[in-house]
Design a protein around this motif. Structure first.
Motif, PDB file in Angstrom:
ATOM      1  N   ARG A 160      34.547  64.507  56.315  1.00 25.41           N
ATOM      2  CA  ARG A 160      35.382  65.577  55.783  1.00 25.41           C
ATOM      3  C   ARG A 160      34.944  65.980  54.379  1.00 25.41           C
ATOM      4  NH1 ARG A 160      38.377  69.628  57.974  1.00 25.41           N
ATOM      5  NH2 ARG A 160      40.554  69.642  57.351  1.00 25.41           N
ATOM      6  N   CYS A 161      34.056  65.187  53.770  1.00 21.89           N
ATOM      7  CA  CYS A 161      33.716  65.429  52.358  1.00 21.89           C
ATOM      8  C   CYS A 161      32.447  66.240  52.148  1.00 21.89           C
ATOM      9  CB  CYS A 161      33.516  64.106  51.625  1.00 21.89           C
ATOM     10  SG  CYS A 161      34.970  63.094  51.426  1.00 21.89           S
ATOM     11  N   THR A 162      31.396  65.918  52.866  1.00 21.43           N
ATOM     12  CA  THR A 162      30.057  66.344  52.425  1.00 21.43           C
ATOM     13  C   THR A 162      29.603  67.677  52.981  1.00 21.43           C
ATOM     14  OG1 THR A 162      28.945  65.293  54.284  1.00 21.43           O
ATOM     15  CG2 THR A 162      29.278  63.944  52.314  1.00 21.43           C
ATOM     16  N   GLY A 163      30.258  68.169  54.027  1.00 21.36           N
ATOM     17  CA  GLY A 163      29.707  69.358  54.697  1.00 21.36           C
ATOM     18  C   GLY A 163      28.422  69.044  55.445  1.00 21.36           C
ATOM     19  N   TYR A 164      28.047  67.774  55.492  1.00 21.34           N
ATOM     20  CA  TYR A 164      26.950  67.218  56.301  1.00 21.34           C
ATOM     21  C   TYR A 164      25.547  67.490  55.782  1.00 21.34           C
ATOM     22  CZ  TYR A 164      30.693  66.666  59.768  1.00 21.34           C
ATOM     23  OH  TYR A 164      31.861  66.330  60.406  1.00 21.34           O
ATOM     24  N   GLN A 165      25.369  68.502  54.945  1.00 22.80           N
ATOM     25  CA  GLN A 165      23.999  68.889  54.618  1.00 22.80           C
ATOM     26  C   GLN A 165      23.218  67.747  53.963  1.00 22.80           C
ATOM     27  OE1 GLN A 165      23.505  72.902  53.829  1.00 22.80           O
ATOM     28  NE2 GLN A 165      21.991  72.654  52.228  1.00 22.80           N
ATOM     29  N   ASN A 166      23.869  67.032  53.068  1.00 21.55           N
ATOM     30  CA  ASN A 166      23.164  65.930  52.419  1.00 21.55           C
ATOM     31  C   ASN A 166      23.003  64.733  53.352  1.00 21.55           C
ATOM     32  OD1 ASN A 166      22.820  67.414  50.125  1.00 21.55           O
ATOM     33  ND2 ASN A 166      24.552  66.504  49.036  1.00 21.55           N
ATOM     34  N   ILE A 167      23.868  64.630  54.333  1.00 22.39           N
ATOM     35  CA  ILE A 167      23.687  63.578  55.336  1.00 22.39           C
ATOM     36  C   ILE A 167      22.428  63.892  56.153  1.00 22.39           C
ATOM     37  CG2 ILE A 167      24.642  62.593  57.453  1.00 22.39           C
ATOM     38  CD1 ILE A 167      27.431  62.867  56.191  1.00 22.39           C
ATOM     39  N   VAL A 168      22.290  65.148  56.512  1.00 28.14           N
ATOM     40  CA  VAL A 168      21.100  65.550  57.271  1.00 28.14           C
ATOM     41  C   VAL A 168      19.848  65.257  56.445  1.00 28.14           C
ATOM     42  CG1 VAL A 168      19.881  67.493  58.312  1.00 28.14           C
ATOM     43  CG2 VAL A 168      22.372  67.308  58.552  1.00 28.14           C
ATOM     44  N   ARG A 169      19.900  65.626  55.171  1.00 29.48           N
ATOM     45  CA  ARG A 169      18.748  65.349  54.301  1.00 29.48           C
ATOM     46  C   ARG A 169      18.454  63.861  54.247  1.00 29.48           C
ATOM     47  NH1 ARG A 169      20.775  68.995  49.213  1.00 29.48           N
ATOM     48  NH2 ARG A 169      19.915  71.005  49.873  1.00 29.48           N
ATOM     49  N   GLN A 222      30.122  68.855  46.114  1.00 31.11           N
ATOM     50  CA  GLN A 222      31.478  69.403  46.146  1.00 31.11           C
ATOM     51  C   GLN A 222      31.491  70.793  46.777  1.00 31.11           C
ATOM     52  OE1 GLN A 222      34.566  68.160  45.242  1.00 31.11           O
ATOM     53  NE2 GLN A 222      33.558  66.187  45.103  1.00 31.11           N
ATOM     54  N   ILE A 223      30.494  71.592  46.432  1.00 34.46           N
ATOM     55  CA  ILE A 223      30.425  72.932  47.026  1.00 34.46           C
ATOM     56  C   ILE A 223      30.246  72.818  48.541  1.00 34.46           C
ATOM     57  CG2 ILE A 223      29.019  75.045  47.178  1.00 34.46           C
ATOM     58  CD1 ILE A 223      30.603  75.064  44.648  1.00 34.46           C
ATOM     59  N   HIS A 224      29.309  71.987  48.957  1.00 31.90           N
ATOM     60  CA  HIS A 224      29.083  71.825  50.405  1.00 31.90           C
ATOM     61  C   HIS A 224      30.368  71.449  51.137  1.00 31.90           C
ATOM     62  CE1 HIS A 224      24.493  70.728  50.018  1.00 31.90           C
ATOM     63  NE2 HIS A 224      24.739  71.997  49.781  1.00 31.90           N
ATOM     64  N   GLY A 225      31.047  70.451  50.595  1.00 36.41           N
ATOM     65  CA  GLY A 225      32.247  69.976  51.261  1.00 36.41           C
ATOM     66  C   GLY A 225      33.333  71.034  51.302  1.00 36.41           C
ATOM     67  N   GLY A 226      33.446  71.778  50.213  1.00 38.72           N
ATOM     68  CA  GLY A 226      34.427  72.862  50.183  1.00 38.72           C
ATOM     69  C   GLY A 226      34.084  73.939  51.197  1.00 38.72           C
ATOM     70  N   LEU A 227      32.810  74.259  51.268  1.00 34.49           N
ATOM     71  CA  LEU A 227      32.387  75.268  52.248  1.00 34.49           C
ATOM     72  C   LEU A 227      32.769  74.824  53.656  1.00 34.49           C
ATOM     73  CD1 LEU A 227      28.777  76.190  51.010  1.00 34.49           C
ATOM     74  CD2 LEU A 227      30.877  77.526  50.764  1.00 34.49           C
ATOM     75  N   HIS A 284      22.742  61.744  48.157  1.00 32.31           N
ATOM     76  CA  HIS A 284      24.181  62.009  47.974  1.00 32.31           C
ATOM     77  C   HIS A 284      24.825  62.356  49.325  1.00 32.31           C
ATOM     78  CE1 HIS A 284      27.911  62.835  46.092  1.00 32.31           C
ATOM     79  NE2 HIS A 284      27.772  64.119  45.872  1.00 32.31           N
ATOM     80  N   GLY A 285      24.522  61.521  50.312  1.00 35.27           N
ATOM     81  CA  GLY A 285      25.039  61.760  51.659  1.00 35.27           C
ATOM     82  C   GLY A 285      26.419  61.174  51.886  1.00 35.27           C
ATOM     83  N   LEU A 286      27.114  60.872  50.810  1.00 35.45           N
ATOM     84  CA  LEU A 286      28.473  60.353  50.977  1.00 35.45           C
ATOM     85  C   LEU A 286      29.291  60.731  49.759  1.00 35.45           C
ATOM     86  CD1 LEU A 286      28.728  56.645  49.936  1.00 35.45           C
ATOM     87  CD2 LEU A 286      26.520  57.782  49.993  1.00 35.45           C
ATOM     88  N   GLN A 287      30.569  60.899  49.966  1.00 38.85           N
ATOM     89  CA  GLN A 287      31.479  61.099  48.836  1.00 38.85           C
ATOM     90  C   GLN A 287      32.543  60.011  48.855  1.00 38.85           C
ATOM     91  OE1 GLN A 287      32.516  65.298  48.246  1.00 38.85           O
ATOM     92  NE2 GLN A 287      30.427  65.896  48.761  1.00 38.85           N
ATOM     93  N   PHE A 303      42.026  65.602  49.573  1.00 38.71           N
ATOM     94  CA  PHE A 303      42.058  67.062  49.740  1.00 38.71           C
ATOM     95  C   PHE A 303      43.469  67.613  49.583  1.00 38.71           C
ATOM     96  CE2 PHE A 303      38.989  65.041  52.636  1.00 38.71           C
ATOM     97  CZ  PHE A 303      37.843  65.303  51.900  1.00 38.71           C
ATOM     98  N   GLY A 304      44.278  66.958  48.780  1.00 36.42           N
ATOM     99  CA  GLY A 304      45.675  67.354  48.632  1.00 36.42           C
ATOM    100  C   GLY A 304      46.593  66.593  49.569  1.00 36.42           C
ATOM    101  N   GLY A 305      46.031  66.119  50.669  1.00 39.87           N
ATOM    102  CA  GLY A 305      46.851  65.428  51.669  1.00 39.87           C
ATOM    103  C   GLY A 305      47.398  64.099  51.183  1.00 39.87           C
ATOM    104  N   LYS A 306      46.779  63.544  50.149  1.00 43.01           N
ATOM    105  CA  LYS A 306      47.287  62.293  49.582  1.00 43.01           C
ATOM    106  C   LYS A 306      47.873  62.535  48.188  1.00 43.01           C
ATOM    107  CE  LYS A 306      44.294  59.433  52.443  1.00 43.01           C
ATOM    108  NZ  LYS A 306      42.990  58.742  52.530  1.00 43.01           N
TER     109      LYS A 306
END
Lengths: 830, 285, 164
Positions: C135-144, A690-695, C95-98, A266-269
């Motif tokens: 920190r990557c997924t926003g959790y939604q796909n993990i929940v799914r 990617q969108i989810h994580g960004g959100l 896709h519950g992980l990045q 996320f830029g941190g690395k």
């Protein structure tokens, strides 16, 4: 496909196109089974462990360091101070000379005679075990002669302020100006404001954040003779190799850098870390492999931070709501030193403040200011979230001032679909898009009319829980970057990307990319690109990356550049493979090149059904090389570099519906919907992810995260107890969709997606909260919207103010009593 | 990070535990579930010379009835408390508050007694113990004694446990009659400590509130009751207005701290709002 | 040093450890079980989650000596690439992980949750994994993923067609 077919009568059915398929990721198999290669997993014979002694004070001269007790401690092999490495450690590089007279005080990896932030390394311990190195930290005795901490960026920027670096004449490193009138991209800004009916001015605080990647930083260096191999949890093995060579004097060709599995960045690395340089120096000095892995509290304190700007924004408009001018003045808190792109990060935002709106006039001024805090640098979006926040917030403020619907005001001023490509007042050429369609779709997704109706009901009934709706109609520039543009901005590097495709004799394909992933899914997406282009099965493609000895050229992963620059290089390389193979095919098929068509992985002679050769067969043919054209080399492998001519400009409309409990100040996202346009979608699963994580990260800036320093310059949010990374229970369900406007600037037609959600969401969330309580007299609330701030803004006016910096219960460390820390009130001293 | 070195003792009976503590020297620390202690030791904010681990003292684990009281072994884990049928029947407030503690993994290790003896003002269980008039049964070199919750919490992270004493079990009087309970917790993210929380137990009789007990979490260095509100509620009508009026005095006499999450005046405000909500829910309003 | 013996992923190991050794460090450094990782030092992130005698715990907040005699299951003991556990499979398919760093802990916590609640709602999943940060997924796909695994494990699922 199990159709029985007679090859003589039925043309082979073209394989399904890979681009656009929701392919499950190739990367997952080893990650879900624990067969991982994180840097900290690495164990080498004779490996030593490094630990760092870090400054507990923000600003002081080092008057003495006594390491004798540490040297004698069990298991300790060496202890080094800044004095010991002063001659060889060089300076952590700053790659972006934002202005010709930008002042860089230099950044030693180990402080030599002065410390300038809490957590700065002052000595290092090398020991036989991690535990022994850690134990010895406490035995190093450092005398500090304290200096006044410099913490408030507005104070620090003033004349006569206490200086962070006493050898400089001020805390301001540089003053950067972009003036559209002077640049010829707009009219005179002062005149525009003088002529305007309405001017709205606001001061916004874009708070300091911490990237908080899940995998703590880690580095292992192995010396082999005069060569070194460095494994590091980095986003940028290629840049790190160049920079580490320049910093330490180790010849570049004697240094190999490997980024194995990397757990988020996320830029941190995106950094040349002091700890990486020190590990290299230790390995060189001791001739033994050495490992350093940080703890989370160390990471939060010493790895670079992000954002941290005070923004003074003025917007001018006429009474009808046509915007006339935008004036931006920024103070960017850079912390104590210039790291890799500390200086350039806020400058990158200069071109994005006008957003999607047709401002005739624009002026941007930025001061980069030193404070005695951890350096700031790239964090997801890097300059663009700050710009987007400011413009999307001020548009709401202007709408309120004009008594207009915030969406109506946006509509009136945004670039219409038929106006693309559109050159903005900041001089950028926006490539493609349709803001109106995205907005209409987002309104549908969230159920806008019902929410507005519910908002009305709650207002009328005086419900303690009020509802608000907030918008962010954003764009961003990504795909960093056109090298010539970077050159014109005095960035120290280009922005191209490199790829190699190797056609193996058995028909399998190796794709080597210079863009180094750390969770994005390059292996899957690149396989899809190549499968389509070369007509080979997805499963037959292996994507190699992250090792400078394998991927020899590259500029790595940041700025939503991987697919649009790195993927484009892969496509280019594939085209070169096809071109080379075509010559061989023509030779073997005894046909003219012009008569060959390439489809579904096969060359065939036009008008001669049943003839042809698969590209895999050609790969074998050039491997055996018994029969190939005389005027070529026996290979169809190819390299390519891609250097875009323009950025790509994803856009979208994000809508947040927010409940605000006016009795407690607690805010809760009720619904979140967004429609993003990221051009061609190679893999919808990855794009959505990617969108989810960004959100999540953008919402976290709005609601949860803030790096807070106390009056002495201690980071009071120094663990995950106080630096609040949200969990699944703290985030809402997201409703997402896409529109597709192909990007003309790369052969894939894609725009970057990695940062979009993070850039767009923050202002939508804050606008929603304000919309909920605007009728109660609230016009701003500082981020993050802690319940206390919201409650104070509602009940006392103002923006919620500073947070108390007394240590929380989780930091009762000073108490001689058993202190309390941890996530829970469980267990403990019984 | 890694804790500093320590000696480790693992008794299997209360007697052995008391003896181990006595023999552990000046700097001995008793470990229950370790869910607060181990992080503190990892951060090197605590570095005891000796750890006495109660994890294998089987007699300190489990819940039993003893006449009008429940007896909860100090080493009963949060997960066990949540699942326990006796607690569900006679002390549901404890289960409800325990469900809000940390996260499921932590609740598997963390213990009821550990949370009380740790006496963190932001911890959820001390105020519940106080509201329920629990009694702490303590073993030491001189034998056993019983300390009422009102006397047990002495100061920030400090209890009435004397040096060498071990909290063995907690006696919780069963609630007799028509009681409703509610633990109203306020924090910023799911995992976080309480900024303020209110434990309420309300007994209703003929449309009135006969008796209310209110415990306040994180409203001072120790858990507190809200005596003015309790008094105002005794005999009050079970109506939203009466509850709201009574809740206004919930923060009387408190002196909460100011920190990152909340300044004192905001905590006092929250105490009133949360008390109103907790009591209203407990009273079935 | 203290002698500890524990069965980890079906194999019994006996070692001398310092009492201060955290279970996660013992697993990683003595037993080579590097699939389980350390993400923080305050027990917040849950990346180190393993099963101790069948219950999910944070192995960074358990001493190795406390696990003496216990049965430990890590991410390496629940399935393999050829025979994935339904939760592993669901994380892949949804896709519950990045980056995958939180994934071992997330999967171990999810298995534990499903043991207690075989058919959790979206909110119940979110609460059930509140002790694990991603920190990557926003959790939604993990929940799914957790919900897909729930359906599969209770035999009510239509398996989503994974493409690879």
């Amino acid at each position: 496909m199990t159709v029985t077919e007679d090859p003589a009568t039925t043309a082979p059915s073209a394989p399904e196109k890979e681009i656009g398929q929701a392919r499950r990721r190739k990367e997952d198999a080893h990650l879900i089974t624990g067969e991982t290669t994180w840097t900290d997993n690495m164990v080498l014979p004779g490996m030593l462990h490094m630990a760092l002694v870090r400054s507990p004070v923000a600003h002081a001269r080092i008057t003495a360091i006594d390491v004798s007790a540490a040297r004698e401690a069990p298991g300790v092999v060496a202890v080094l101070t800044g004095q010991d490495v002063a001659e060889e450690q060089g300076s952590i590089p700053s790659a972006w000379q934002v202005t010709p007279d930008m002042v860089n005080p230099g950044h030693p990896s180990l402080a030599v005679d002065q410390v300038n932030h809490v957590g700065e390394a002052v000595a290092l311990i090398v020991a036989r075990s991690r535990a022994a190195a850690t134990d010895a930290i406490e035995l190093v005795d450092v005398d500090y002669d304290t200096l006044p901490p410099v913490l408030d960026v507005e104070e620090a920027a003033k004349e006569g302020a206490d200086l962070v670096h006493s050898h400089l004449s001020s805390n301001t490193s540089y003053h950067f100006v972009f003036d559209a009138g002077e640049a010829g991209t707009g009219s005179d800004t002062e005149q525009a404001f003088a002529d305007a009916d309405v001017v709205v001015s606001r001061r916004f605080v874009n708070q300091r954040l911490i990237p908080a990647f899940m995998e703590p930083r880690s580095v292992v260096v192995q010396p082999v003779g005069d060569s070194f191999t460095m494994w590091s949890a980095t986003q940028i093995p290629h840049i790190l190799r160049v920079m580490a060579a320049m910093v330490t004097g180790i010849p570049e060709h004697k240094l190999r850098v490997i980024a194995p599995d990397v757990g988020g960045g996320f830029g941190g690395k995106l950094q040349v870390n002091p700890e990486e340089i020190l590990a290299l120096l230790v390995a060189r000095r001791l001739g033994k492999p050495v490992k350093w892995t940080e703890t989370r509290s160390e990471s939060l304190m010493a790895a670079h931070h992000g954002r941290d700007q005070v923004q003074y924004i003025d917007i001018a408009a006429d009474r009808e709501g046509n915007v006339k001018g935008l004036r931006v003045r920024l103070l960017a808190d850079m912390g104590a030193y210039l790291r890799l792109i500390t200086a350039g990060t806020p400058a990158l935002g200069a071109f994005m403040f006008p957003g999607i709106y047709k401002f005739p006039a624009y002026r941007f001024e930025l001061d980069g200011v030193f404070t005695t805090k951890t350096p700031t640098d790239a964090y997801r979006g890097a300059g663009r979230p700050e710009a987007t926040f400011a413009i999307e917030r001020i548009m709401d403020e202007l709408a309120v001032e004009l008594g207009m619907d915030p969406l109506e005001l946006r509509r009136k001023n945004w670039i219409d679909a038929e106006e693309f490509p559109f050159t903005t007042v900041a001089g950028l050429e926006y490539d493609s898009g349709d803001y109106d369609t995205a907005t209409r779709r987002a309104l549908e997704l969230i159920g806008y009319d019902e929410l507005r109706e519910e908002q009305r009901r709650r207002r009328e009934s005086g419900d303690p829980v009020q509802l608000g709706i907030g918008f962010s109609t954003f764009t961003e520039m990504c795909g960093i970057a056109p090298s010539r543009v970077l050159g014109s901005l005095s960035f120290g590097s280009g922005g191209w990307e490199h790829a190699t495709i190797r056609m193996l004799p058995t028909g399998k394909v190796e794709v080597v990319t210079g863009s180094t992933p750390h969770g994005q899914g390059h292996e899957t997406a690149w396989s899809q690109l190549v499968a389509d282009r070369l007509g080979v099965p997805f499963e037959d493609i292996e994507v190699l990356h992250g090792d400078t000895a394998i991927a020899s050229r590259g500029l790595d992963t940041y700025g939503s550049r991987s697919l649009v620059v790195g993927g484009a290089a892969v496509v280019r390389a594939a085209d070169k493979v096809i071109a080379k193979a075509r010559k061989v095919a023509a030779h073997l098929l005894e046909a003219s090149e012009d008569d060959l068509e390439f489809d579904g992985g096969r060359f065939s002679v036009r008008g001669t059904p049943g003839t042809g050769m698969a590209i895999q067969e050609i790969a074998l043919a050039v491997f055996t090389a018994h029969n190939y054209p005389e005027d070529i080399e026996p290979t169809i492998d190819a390299d390519a570099a891609f250097d875009p001519v323009n950025f790509s400009f994803p856009h979208g409309t994000h809508i947040c519906a927010m409940e605000v409990d006016t009795e407690t100040g607690f805010v809760k996202i009720r619904k979140y919907a967004c429609v993003d346009d990221v051009g061609t979608i190679v893999n919808p699963l990855i794009v959505e992810g990617q969108i989810h994580g960004g959100l999540a990260q953008g919402i976290a800036q709005a609601l949860y995260e803030e790096a807070v320093y106390d009056a002495d310059g201690n980071l009071t949010t120094g663990t995950f107890v106080d630096y609040l990374v949200p969990s699944a229970a703290d985030l809402p369900h997201f409703d997402t969709d896409n529109t597709v406007h192909v990007a003309p600037g790369n052969p894939i037609g894609a725009k970057g997606v990695g940062e979009a959600g993070c850039i767009a969401s923050t202002p939508a969330v804050v606008n929603a909260a304000l919309d909920a309580v605007r009728h109660l007299g609230v016009r701003d609330i500082r981020m993050p919207l802690t319940p206390e701030r919201v409650w104070r803004a509602v009940h006392e006016g103002g923006d919620g103010g500073d947070r108390a910096t007394a240590k929380t219960n989780a930091q009762g460390a000073e108490s001689a009593q058993a202190p309390s820390t941890g996530t829970s009130s469980t267990g403990g001293a019984l | 990070m890694i804790p500093a070195p320590f000696e480790y003792v693992r008794p299997t009976t209360v007697e052995e535990a008391v003896q181990a503590v006595a023999e552990g020297g000046d700097d001995v620390k008793i470990m229950a579930g370790g869910q607060s202690l181990i992080p503190v030791m990892r951060l090197r904010l605590a570095a005891p010379e000796t750890i006495v681990d109660l994890g294998r003292v089987a007699e300190m684990r489990g819940v039993r009835e003893d006449g009008d009281a429940l007896v909860i072994g100090a080493m009963t884990t949060h997960a066990e408390v949540i699942a326990d049928p006796l607690i569900a029947q006679h002390a549901r407030l404890i289960a409800e508050a325990t469900e809000t503690v940390a996260d499921r993994q932590t609740r598997r290790r963390g213990t009821f007694g550990g949370a009380l003896a740790h006496a963190d003002p932001a911890g959820d269980l001390p105020s519940v113990a106080l509201a329920l008039d629990a009694e702490m049964v303590v073993a030491g070199p001189e034998g056993r004694r019983t300390v009422p919750a009102r006397e047990f919490f002495v100061d920030y992270l400090t209890t009435a446990l004397d040096e060498g004493e071990v909290l063995v079990e907690i006696r919780v009087p069963k609630l007799a009659g028509d009681w409703g309970v509610r633990y109203e917790k306020f924090n910023r993210v799911a995992q976080a400590w309480s900024i303020v929380a209110v434990a309420a137990a309300v007994r209703r009789e003929n449309g009135h509130i006969a008796e209310a007990r209110i415990g306040l979490t994180n409203m001072g260095p120790v858990p507190l009751r809200a005596p003015a509100t309790e008094a105002a509620l005794a005999g009050a009508s079970a109506s939203p207005d009466a509850v709201a009026a009574a809740a206004r005095s919930a923060a009387e006499g408190t002196s909460p701290s100011s920190d990152l999450n909340a300044q004192a005046d905001y905590r006092q405000h929250l105490a009133q709002v949360l008390t109103r909500r907790a009591v209203a829910t407990a009273a079935g309003l | 040093m203290t002698r500890v013996s524990m069965r980890v992923d079906g194999v019994t190991y006996t070692d001398e450890v310092e009492p201060r050794t955290l279970l996660v460090h013992h697993l990683r450094e003595a037993l080579g079980k590097v699939g389980t990782v350390v993400g923080c030092d305050t027990s917040n992130c849950g990346a180190c989650t393993v099963h101790l005698d069948g219950q999910a715990v944070k192995s960074c907040t358990v001493l190795a000596v406390q696990a003496d005699g216990a049965e430990v299951t890590t991410i390496e003991g629940i399935g393999s690439t050829d025979a994935l556990h339904p939760v592993q499979k669901a994380f892949h398919e949804q896709h519950g992980l990045q980056c995958g760093f939180c994934t071992p802990g997330m999967i171990m916590a999810s298995i534990d949750l499903l043991k207690e609640n075989p058919s959790p709602s979206e909110d119940e999943v979110r609460e059930g994994i509140e002790g694990n940060l991603c920190r990557c997924t926003g959790y939604q796909n993990i929940v799914r993923a957790v919900q897909q695994a729930a359906r599969e494990m209770s035999g009510t699922s239509e398996t989503l067609g994974a493409q690879s």
